[in-house]
Design a protein around this motif. Sequence first.
Motif, PDB file in Angstrom:
ATOM      1  N   TYR A  74       0.853  -1.188   0.000  1.00 42.75           N
ATOM      2  CA  TYR A  74       0.000   0.000   0.000  1.00 42.75           C
ATOM      3  C   TYR A  74       0.887   1.235   0.000  1.00 42.75           C
ATOM      4  O   TYR A  74       2.105   1.149   0.202  1.00 42.75           O
ATOM      5  CB  TYR A  74      -0.921   0.015   1.230  1.00 42.75           C
ATOM      6  CG  TYR A  74      -0.183   0.015   2.540  1.00 42.75           C
ATOM      7  CD1 TYR A  74       0.244   1.199   3.138  1.00 42.75           C
ATOM      8  CD2 TYR A  74       0.130  -1.186   3.181  1.00 42.75           C
ATOM      9  CE1 TYR A  74       0.952   1.197   4.334  1.00 42.75           C
ATOM     10  CE2 TYR A  74       0.837  -1.201   4.373  1.00 42.75           C
ATOM     11  CZ  TYR A  74       1.247  -0.008   4.936  1.00 42.75           C
ATOM     12  OH  TYR A  74       1.958  -0.025   6.105  1.00 42.75           O
ATOM     13  N   GLU A  75       0.301   2.385  -0.222  1.00 40.47           N
ATOM     14  CA  GLU A  75       1.007   3.665  -0.117  1.00 40.47           C
ATOM     15  C   GLU A  75       0.239   4.584   0.831  1.00 40.47           C
ATOM     16  O   GLU A  75      -0.977   4.458   0.973  1.00 40.47           O
ATOM     17  CB  GLU A  75       1.135   4.333  -1.485  1.00 40.47           C
ATOM     18  CG  GLU A  75       2.005   3.579  -2.472  1.00 40.47           C
ATOM     19  CD  GLU A  75       2.159   4.325  -3.794  1.00 40.47           C
ATOM     20  OE1 GLU A  75       1.707   5.506  -3.871  1.00 40.47           O
ATOM     21  OE2 GLU A  75       2.703   3.743  -4.748  1.00 40.47           O
ATOM     22  N   ILE A  76       0.956   5.482   1.467  1.00 37.07           N
ATOM     23  CA  ILE A  76       0.348   6.555   2.247  1.00 37.07           C
ATOM     24  C   ILE A  76       0.540   7.846   1.467  1.00 37.07           C
ATOM     25  O   ILE A  76       1.656   8.163   1.056  1.00 37.07           O
ATOM     26  CB  ILE A  76       0.990   6.674   3.639  1.00 37.07           C
ATOM     27  CG1 ILE A  76       0.742   5.396   4.448  1.00 37.07           C
ATOM     28  CG2 ILE A  76       0.438   7.887   4.390  1.00 37.07           C
ATOM     29  CD1 ILE A  76       1.406   5.393   5.812  1.00 37.07           C
ATOM     30  N   ASP A  77      -0.543   8.581   1.233  1.00 38.82           N
ATOM     31  CA  ASP A  77      -0.462   9.767   0.386  1.00 38.82           C
ATOM     32  C   ASP A  77      -1.377  10.873   0.914  1.00 38.82           C
ATOM     33  O   ASP A  77      -2.535  10.998   0.517  1.00 38.82           O
ATOM     34  CB  ASP A  77      -0.840   9.401  -1.053  1.00 38.82           C
ATOM     35  CG  ASP A  77      -0.588  10.543  -2.028  1.00 38.82           C
ATOM     36  OD1 ASP A  77      -0.020  11.569  -1.600  1.00 38.82           O
ATOM     37  OD2 ASP A  77      -0.953  10.414  -3.201  1.00 38.82           O
ATOM     38  N   LYS A 161      -0.764  20.975   6.850  1.00 41.08           N
ATOM     39  CA  LYS A 161      -0.330  21.407   5.524  1.00 41.08           C
ATOM     40  C   LYS A 161       1.194  21.529   5.453  1.00 41.08           C
ATOM     41  O   LYS A 161       1.773  21.541   4.364  1.00 41.08           O
ATOM     42  CB  LYS A 161      -0.979  22.745   5.160  1.00 41.08           C
ATOM     43  CG  LYS A 161      -2.474  22.647   4.877  1.00 41.08           C
ATOM     44  CD  LYS A 161      -3.048  24.016   4.528  1.00 41.08           C
ATOM     45  CE  LYS A 161      -4.540  23.932   4.252  1.00 41.08           C
ATOM     46  NZ  LYS A 161      -5.127  25.261   3.944  1.00 41.08           N
ATOM     47  N   GLY A 162       1.837  21.615   6.615  1.00 41.22           N
ATOM     48  CA  GLY A 162       3.291  21.678   6.640  1.00 41.22           C
ATOM     49  C   GLY A 162       3.967  20.349   6.421  1.00 41.22           C
ATOM     50  O   GLY A 162       5.198  20.282   6.267  1.00 41.22           O
ATOM     51  N   TYR A 163       3.193  19.290   6.396  1.00 40.05           N
ATOM     52  CA  TYR A 163       3.733  17.953   6.171  1.00 40.05           C
ATOM     53  C   TYR A 163       3.502  17.533   4.720  1.00 40.05           C
ATOM     54  O   TYR A 163       2.411  17.692   4.185  1.00 40.05           O
ATOM     55  CB  TYR A 163       3.045  16.924   7.071  1.00 40.05           C
ATOM     56  CG  TYR A 163       3.479  16.946   8.512  1.00 40.05           C
ATOM     57  CD1 TYR A 163       4.542  16.160   8.955  1.00 40.05           C
ATOM     58  CD2 TYR A 163       2.807  17.727   9.449  1.00 40.05           C
ATOM     59  CE1 TYR A 163       4.927  16.156  10.280  1.00 40.05           C
ATOM     60  CE2 TYR A 163       3.180  17.729  10.786  1.00 40.05           C
ATOM     61  CZ  TYR A 163       4.248  16.936  11.188  1.00 40.05           C
ATOM     62  OH  TYR A 163       4.609  16.935  12.503  1.00 40.05           O
ATOM     63  N   ASP A 164       4.524  16.975   4.114  1.00 42.05           N
ATOM     64  CA  ASP A 164       4.388  16.379   2.782  1.00 42.05           C
ATOM     65  C   ASP A 164       4.499  14.865   2.965  1.00 42.05           C
ATOM     66  O   ASP A 164       5.596  14.309   3.018  1.00 42.05           O
ATOM     67  CB  ASP A 164       5.477  16.894   1.844  1.00 42.05           C
ATOM     68  CG  ASP A 164       5.337  16.342   0.429  1.00 42.05           C
ATOM     69  OD1 ASP A 164       4.234  15.873   0.085  1.00 42.05           O
ATOM     70  OD2 ASP A 164       6.341  16.353  -0.320  1.00 42.05           O
ATOM     71  N   ILE A 165       3.364  14.222   3.101  1.00 39.62           N
ATOM     72  CA  ILE A 165       3.334  12.810   3.464  1.00 39.62           C
ATOM     73  C   ILE A 165       3.161  11.941   2.233  1.00 39.62           C
ATOM     74  O   ILE A 165       2.141  12.012   1.542  1.00 39.62           O
ATOM     75  CB  ILE A 165       2.184  12.527   4.451  1.00 39.62           C
ATOM     76  CG1 ILE A 165       2.345  13.375   5.701  1.00 39.62           C
ATOM     77  CG2 ILE A 165       2.133  11.042   4.788  1.00 39.62           C
ATOM     78  CD1 ILE A 165       3.582  13.076   6.507  1.00 39.62           C
ATOM     79  N   LYS A 166       4.161  11.141   1.950  1.00 36.89           N
ATOM     80  CA  LYS A 166       4.062  10.180   0.847  1.00 36.89           C
ATOM     81  C   LYS A 166       5.111   9.089   1.087  1.00 36.89           C
ATOM     82  O   LYS A 166       6.311   9.367   1.073  1.00 36.89           O
ATOM     83  CB  LYS A 166       4.295  10.857  -0.505  1.00 36.89           C
ATOM     84  CG  LYS A 166       3.842  10.020  -1.698  1.00 36.89           C
ATOM     85  CD  LYS A 166       3.945  10.814  -2.978  1.00 36.89           C
ATOM     86  CE  LYS A 166       3.469  10.016  -4.179  1.00 36.89           C
ATOM     87  NZ  LYS A 166       2.026   9.757  -4.168  1.00 36.89           N
TER      88      LYS A 166
END
Length: 206
Positions: A74-77, A161-166
Amino acid sequence: MLRPYLIEIRLMGESKNLTKKLIYDIFHKFRVKGQVRKRPVPHVTLFGPFACKGIRQVIHDIGEVGSEYAELPYEIDGFDYFELKKKFLFITTASKKNVIYLKIIPSEDLKDFRHRLAKKLLKYTDAVESSHDSKNKFKYHATIAMKDIHHKFDEIWEYLKGYDIKTKGMCYRITLLKQGKIMYEYDLPTKRLLNRRQSLGRRKRR
């Protein structure tokens, strides 16, 4: 009616560490306790909660479907949220954002596994989630904040919004819970059913 059972996958490695960090970051910064009332266990619910006359058939079906997979990627996005809406005569009278979660993008194998298992379980359990029977509408998610977030939602959302989660993750076990505690886990690579003691022991060794 009590629905004590739940089937989930538990996040491991980088995915687990990332999710726990976000849970505690939100807790400490905004003093919301919904997701840390108990020790946070990052996970993705696949089916339930539910009740049934006997658990043996559930265990059998998890093993039967799981025997055809060695791993479930799976991916987290990014993030999203659930909104609880109150309606009167089909008109929304109130709404409350009550869950913030990490979006889980399932692989085709994970989608197939969950859907095949759900079709079996829906025949004899009382699960009420309407999306269980849909392969594409089911919402895969990992909760990071819940319950007492409504009045602080805008602040939390702006902070995230300060997090770029991927990132990417892999599932090797299917976990069956009863009232929040592990009953059994089905280990996909070895095709073994682990009881609670075996399951917790292997996690500690990892």
